[in-house]
Design an enzyme around this catalytic site. Structure first.
Site, short mmCIF file in Angstrom:
data_model
loop_
_atom_site.label_atom_id
_atom_site.label_comp_id
_atom_site.label_asym_id
_atom_site.label_seq_id
_atom_site.Cartn_x
_atom_site.Cartn_y
_atom_site.Cartn_z
N TYR A 268 -23.17 22.80 -54.82
CA TYR A 268 -24.23 23.10 -55.77
C TYR A 268 -25.28 24.06 -55.21
O TYR A 268 -26.29 24.30 -55.84
CB TYR A 268 -24.91 21.81 -56.22
CG TYR A 268 -23.90 20.87 -56.84
CD1 TYR A 268 -23.45 21.09 -58.14
CD2 TYR A 268 -23.34 19.84 -56.10
CE1 TYR A 268 -22.48 20.29 -58.70
CE2 TYR A 268 -22.37 19.02 -56.66
CZ TYR A 268 -21.95 19.25 -57.96
OH TYR A 268 -20.99 18.45 -58.50
N SER A 269 -25.04 24.54 -54.02
CA SER A 269 -26.08 25.37 -53.40
C SER A 269 -25.51 26.38 -52.42
O SER A 269 -24.39 26.25 -51.95
CB SER A 269 -27.06 24.47 -52.66
OG SER A 269 -26.39 23.82 -51.60
N ASP B 130 -36.45 24.72 -42.32
CA ASP B 130 -36.27 25.20 -40.95
C ASP B 130 -34.94 25.94 -40.85
O ASP B 130 -33.94 25.49 -41.40
CB ASP B 130 -36.14 23.99 -40.00
CG ASP B 130 -37.46 23.50 -39.48
OD1 ASP B 130 -38.32 24.33 -39.15
OD2 ASP B 130 -37.61 22.26 -39.39
N ALA C 276 -32.02 26.66 -38.41
CA ALA C 276 -31.43 26.15 -37.17
C ALA C 276 -30.39 27.16 -36.71
O ALA C 276 -29.25 27.15 -37.17
CB ALA C 276 -30.80 24.78 -37.41
N ASP D 12 -24.82 10.26 -45.77
CA ASP D 12 -23.74 11.23 -45.57
C ASP D 12 -23.87 11.90 -44.20
O ASP D 12 -23.71 13.12 -44.09
CB ASP D 12 -23.74 12.26 -46.72
CG ASP D 12 -22.40 12.99 -46.84
OD1 ASP D 12 -21.38 12.52 -46.28
OD2 ASP D 12 -22.37 14.06 -47.48
#
Ligand code: ADE
Length: 314
Positions: free
Chosen positions: A45-46, A113, A115, A158
């Site tokens: 979804y992203s 953030d 990473a 998850d």
């Protein structure tokens, strides 16, 4: 604060507070404030994209969600859970920090953030497996971050090496709180251990037997997943893995896993105390902290966990 689906004009305009004053405090950013770079990841979804703040040059990871798709697939609830969980957890070592949220006509945006060292999964795959010292370093940070999450009433649900990112200093950052469970605070201000039945199932390899059997998901689910991750850091593969999800679930329910010959005894002992069928018989986070594998770790010394150099990987 839930996402308010605002009209196009309002969404891009500066916000005005209750007294009609344009306040920098509530002046929301827009995607135009960032220069977008390479794609960092893609979910169902992203999409996560590298973004640079045009005024400060600081880098962020922007998670972009397509509103139409989210609404069509009835995932609005999960987007709000992610936002609420991250806002509840705030800025904390080990937890990805959410700086801003905003939207335009088509999309919702989470500014997170960045990473730069990618996923723990990539690290495990690149090196095949990690040595005991590395496993202690990364897993101690995971324990500390999950303890903080649980103490604040958030169950991740998850946890897996894909959802554990590595920051510029080699430290872990837990991400992807879209399937988290927010516990309601009790009267004394503490959070309950468990929650009610759920229809949620995480990722097959890391899902706990109680979730499969009783649809029951408490803090112990995250501890189970942690055990799977520790095993995977040593063995290079998760403990419950089969050719399909159904067969994986069967192995999980039977707690059917084995250690390879070179698997260190001290880590075997830890994993055996975690991968226990009944959640009430499973070791707690406090128990994990007291395990001899972490004898040299001072859990009260936050800086020693988070500010020491990561060990050489080999
Ligand atoms: N992939 C997904 N989220 C990310 C983040 N916050 N930083 C780097 N890579 C990512």
């Amino acid at each position: 604060e839930e996402w308010q689906v605002r009209g196009a004009a309002q969404a891009s305009k500066a916000e005005i507070d209750d007294d009609g004053v344009v306040s920098s405090r509530i002046l929301r950013k827009t995607i135009k404030d960032f220069r977008l770079g390479k794609e960092l990841g893609e979910g169902s979804y992203s999409t996560v994209v590298l973004a640079t703040d045009k005024t400060t040059a600081r880098q962020f990871a922007v998670k972009i969600l397509d509103k139409k798709h989210i609404i069509r697939e009835k995932k609005v609830k999960y987007v709000n859970i992610e936002k609420n969980a991250l806002n509840r957890l705030g800025k904390r070592d080990g937890i990805i920090h959410l700086f801003h949220t905003f939207q335009d006509i088509a999309s919702l945006y989470f500014v997170l953030d960045y990473a730069p060292n990618g996923e723990l999964l990539t690290l495990i795959k690149r090196f095949g497996s990690l040595n005991e010292e590395c496993v202690r370093y990364y897993s101690a940070q995971i324990v500390d971050a999950v303890k903080y999450m649980h103490d604040n009433g958030v169950i991740h649900r998850d946890l897996k090496p894909e959802n554990i990112l590595i920051d510029s200093e080699g430290r872990i950052q837990i991400t992807d709180f879209g399937t988290a469970k927010m516990l309601d605070q009790k009267e004394d201000g503490s959070y309950p251990l468990d929650c009610r039945a759920t229809s949620f199932v995480g990722t097959a390899e890391y899902v706990s037997p109680e979730l499969l059997n009783d649809k029951h998901c408490g803090k112990a689910c995250d501890i189970w997943a942690f055990g799977c991750i520790v095993y995977q850091m040593i063995a290079g593969k998760p403990p419950f893995k089969a050719t399909n999800e159904y067969l994986t679930f069967q192995k999980v329910c039977k707690v059917q896993f084995a250690f390879s010959a070179g698997f260190p005894m001290i880590v075997r002992d830890l994993v055996k105390r975690i991968l226990v069928l009944k959640p009430r018989d499973r070791i707690t986070l406090r128990g994990i902290q007291q395990h001899w594998f972490y004898n040299q770790v001072d859990w009260n010394d936050h800086a020693s966990i988070w500010n020491s150099k990561p060990p050489e990987i080999a």
